[in-house]
Design an enzyme around this catalytic site. Structure first.
Site, PDB file in Angstrom:
ATOM      1  CG  PHE A 137       5.431  33.763  62.878  1.00 40.44           C
ATOM      2  CD1 PHE A 137       4.200  32.908  62.865  1.00 40.44           C
ATOM      3  CD2 PHE A 137       6.551  33.657  63.491  1.00 40.44           C
ATOM      4  CE1 PHE A 137       4.735  31.652  63.522  1.00 40.44           C
ATOM      5  CE2 PHE A 137       6.731  32.444  64.234  1.00 40.44           C
ATOM      6  CZ  PHE A 137       5.712  31.417  64.243  1.00 40.44           C
ATOM      7  CG  ASP A 149       9.815  35.152  58.160  1.00 37.46           C
ATOM      8  OD1 ASP A 149      10.028  34.169  57.565  1.00 37.46           O
ATOM      9  OD2 ASP A 149       9.701  35.157  59.238  1.00 37.46           O
ATOM     10  CE1 TYR A 197       9.767  25.676  61.736  1.00 37.14           C
ATOM     11  CE2 TYR A 197      11.926  25.680  62.148  1.00 37.14           C
ATOM     12  CZ  TYR A 197      10.809  26.124  62.286  1.00 37.14           C
ATOM     13  OH  TYR A 197      10.342  27.228  62.946  1.00 37.14           O
ATOM     14  CE  LYS A 198       7.232  27.378  60.010  1.00 39.90           C
ATOM     15  NZ  LYS A 198       7.081  28.810  60.205  1.00 39.90           N
ATOM     16  NE  ARG A 211      -0.891  27.137  59.607  1.00 40.27           N
ATOM     17  CZ  ARG A 211       0.564  27.530  60.245  1.00 40.27           C
ATOM     18  NH1 ARG A 211       0.727  28.696  59.971  1.00 40.27           N
ATOM     19  NH2 ARG A 211       0.776  26.571  60.682  1.00 40.27           N
TER      20      ARG A 211
HETATM   21  C1  LIG Z   1       7.734  29.265  61.384  1.00 38.24           C
HETATM   22  C2  LIG Z   1       7.923  30.879  61.239  1.00 38.24           C
HETATM   23  C3  LIG Z   1       9.005  31.538  62.027  1.00 38.24           C
HETATM   24  C4  LIG Z   1       9.713  30.527  63.073  1.00 38.24           C
HETATM   25  O1  LIG Z   1      10.813  30.955  63.563  1.00 38.24           O
HETATM   26  P1  LIG Z   1      11.680  30.467  64.295  1.00 38.24           P
HETATM   27  O2  LIG Z   1      12.786  31.128  64.884  1.00 38.24           O
HETATM   28  O3  LIG Z   1      12.247  29.061  63.684  1.00 38.24           O
HETATM   29  O4  LIG Z   1      10.828  29.571  65.483  1.00 38.24           O
HETATM   30  C5  LIG Z   1       9.332  32.674  61.772  1.00 38.24           C
HETATM   31  N1  LIG Z   1       8.783  33.471  61.021  1.00 38.24           N
HETATM   32  C6  LIG Z   1       7.550  32.960  60.399  1.00 38.24           C
HETATM   33  C7  LIG Z   1       6.733  33.765  59.337  1.00 38.24           C
HETATM   34  C8  LIG Z   1       7.299  31.657  60.451  1.00 38.24           C
HETATM   35  O5  LIG Z   1       6.019  31.107  59.816  1.00 38.24           O
END
Ligand SMILES: *Cc1c(COP(=O)(O)O)cnc(C)c1O
Length: 430
Positions: free
Chosen positions: A138, A215, A240-241, A390
């Site tokens: 990401f 992560d 939030y996911k 996706r």
């Molecule tokens: C959604 C996501 C994030 C989000 O990071 P934020 O700091 O909340 O914007 C980080 N890493 C991964 C792998 C994600 O899928």
């Protein structure tokens, strides 16, 4: 381009809608659907891996915190609120992350936590000058790592990864030497859904004397995570996911108990201070996972996690995983039957045990298909560069018939060419 959809002959499904209805009828998590808000009953929402749905109990719970906690309790409410980040962290540790009490706390965003923990880990190994990241991770993870490398004069070693297949463990092994301080990896890849073997990676890194920072943004609440059992050092992730905490809800961080006293994070805020309200002259980190906190937590969005987490606990991650895997298998099966002849190809690992709860499809016109699905067909999924659709059927509230209907609408749309009327330009948010 190494993965491809299995043929439907190897599948457990027969491809009929009646069959999807049967799966719904015998779904042990079917009761959960009504615990979420479905403001548009006909909308097929396959984007729970970007923003989970609103739990039905959340509006009243948050309103109580606003009216009662803030409106009436005022500053007195902090006597209670001060413990929420840790209390919810302990619940996440127990029910979602396979960690022990006192190892997880809610704090900041995933990006900020990644920075804090990576910084702290790099301090532990001053003689090691290399940070390993995955080229397909990401973006925020790579950007944070690039910034750290620049600020601290480190080398960044970028793993070349198959975009659809996920990190290659032999490639990783080859990248680990005695100069590597830290490896940053996602457990479930945001684009392809590829699931990485956490235990194998941790063992490999330990042997090389490096730490791993995981992560878990696409894992938490969708696949079992066993941080303790799998020998994890550090982890971060968002809520939030699949955890349905709402837009921008606070992230979590995990630090293995035995590492905590040796790590110091770069943002020395008063929430990380020993005896915070003694207001001492000099910073001295508290001897717990709280030392990775910074400043005042956002209580309204922290509150939204209380009802959300209760649902995940009631469902149980093992049941969520079992259903999420089946939903993904159905999507892959229908893709092979209907969508492959229309120019789609599976852009995720073909084996269900190698995927998290989302499935990604490549199509040359994926962007316009994604837009047309949302605008004209009532199907919300994500577009991800390059040319990927996706599909994230969150197991907490997605029915098998939702997946069936969504792929059916996709097939009809592409057969009719409806998407080709849209412009090719992309919007600011995809
Ligand atoms: C959604 C996501 C994030 C989000 O990071 P934020 O700091 O909340 O914007 C980080 N890493 C991964 C792998 C994600 O899928």
């Amino acid at each position: 381009m190494t993965t491809s959809a299995p043929t439907s002959r190897s599948s457990r499904f027969d491809g009929t809608r009646e069959e999807a209805e049967q799966y719904d009828a015998s779904d042990p998590l079917g009761f959960l659907r009504d615990r979420f808000v479905h403001a548009e009953p006909d909308l097929l929402y396959l984007d729970g891996n970007s923003l989970g749905r609103l739990p039905a109990d959340t509006p009243d719970f948050v309103a109580d915190v606003v009216r009662g906690g803030w409106g009436r309790g005022l500053i007195r409410s902090w006597n209670d609120w001060i413990d929420w980040s840790r209390g919810l962290g302990d619940r996440l540790a127990e029910h979602v992350l396979g960690a022990r009490p006192g190892e997880v706390v809610l704090s900041d965003s995933t990006t900020v936590n990644l920075y804090k923990l990576a910084w702290a880990a790099l301090d532990l190994a001053p003689g090691r000058r290399t940070l390993v990241v995955d080229a397909e991770d990401f973006p925020t993870n790579r950007y944070v790592a690039q910034g750290l490398a620049r600020q601290r004069g480190l080398d960044l070693r970028v793993l070349r990864t198959d975009m659809d297949g996920g990190p290659d463990l032999e490639e990783l092994r080859a990248a680990l030497d005695d100069d590597v301080a830290l490896v940053v990896l996602s457990h479930v890849s945001y684009r392809s859904g590829a699931l990485t073997d956490m235990s194998a990676v941790n063992a490999m890194a330990r042997e090389a004397g490096a730490l791993v920072l995981w992560d878990l943004s696409h894992s938490a609440g969708s696949v079992p995570v066993r941080l303790d059992e799998d020998g994890a050092d550090l982890a971060v992730g968002c809520t939030y996911k699949y955890l349905n905490g709402g837009p921008g809800s606070p992230a979590f961080l995990y630090v293995r108990r035995s590492l905590q006293a040796r790590l110091r994070q770069p943002v020395q805020g008063w929430f990380g201070q020993r005896e915070q309200f003694a207001m001492a002259a000099d910073f001295e980190p508290v001897e717990s996972v709280d030392r990775f906190l910074t400043g005042t937590p956002p209580m309204l969005s922290t509150a939204a996690l209380v009802p959300a987490l209760a649902l995940v606990e009631e469902a149980g991650v093992d049941r969520l995983r079992a259903k999420g895997r089946l939903l993904g298998e159905l999507a892959v099966d229908l893709t092979a039957r209907w969508l492959q002849p229309l120019g789609f190809r599976l852009a995720s690992p073909a084996q269900p045990e190698r995927r998290g709860s989302h499935v990604t499809l490549w199509h040359a016109d994926a962007w316009r298909i994604c837009r047309a699905l949302a605008d004209d067909a009532g199907v919300v999924c994500d577009y991800r560069e390059p040319d990927r659709l996706r599909i994230g059927p969150s197991p907490a509230y997605t029915r098998f018939t939702d997946v069936w209907d969504a792929l059916d609408r996709t097939r009809r749309l592409v057969e009719s060419g409806g998407h080709t009327r849209l412009p090719r330009e992309k919007g600011r948010i995809t």
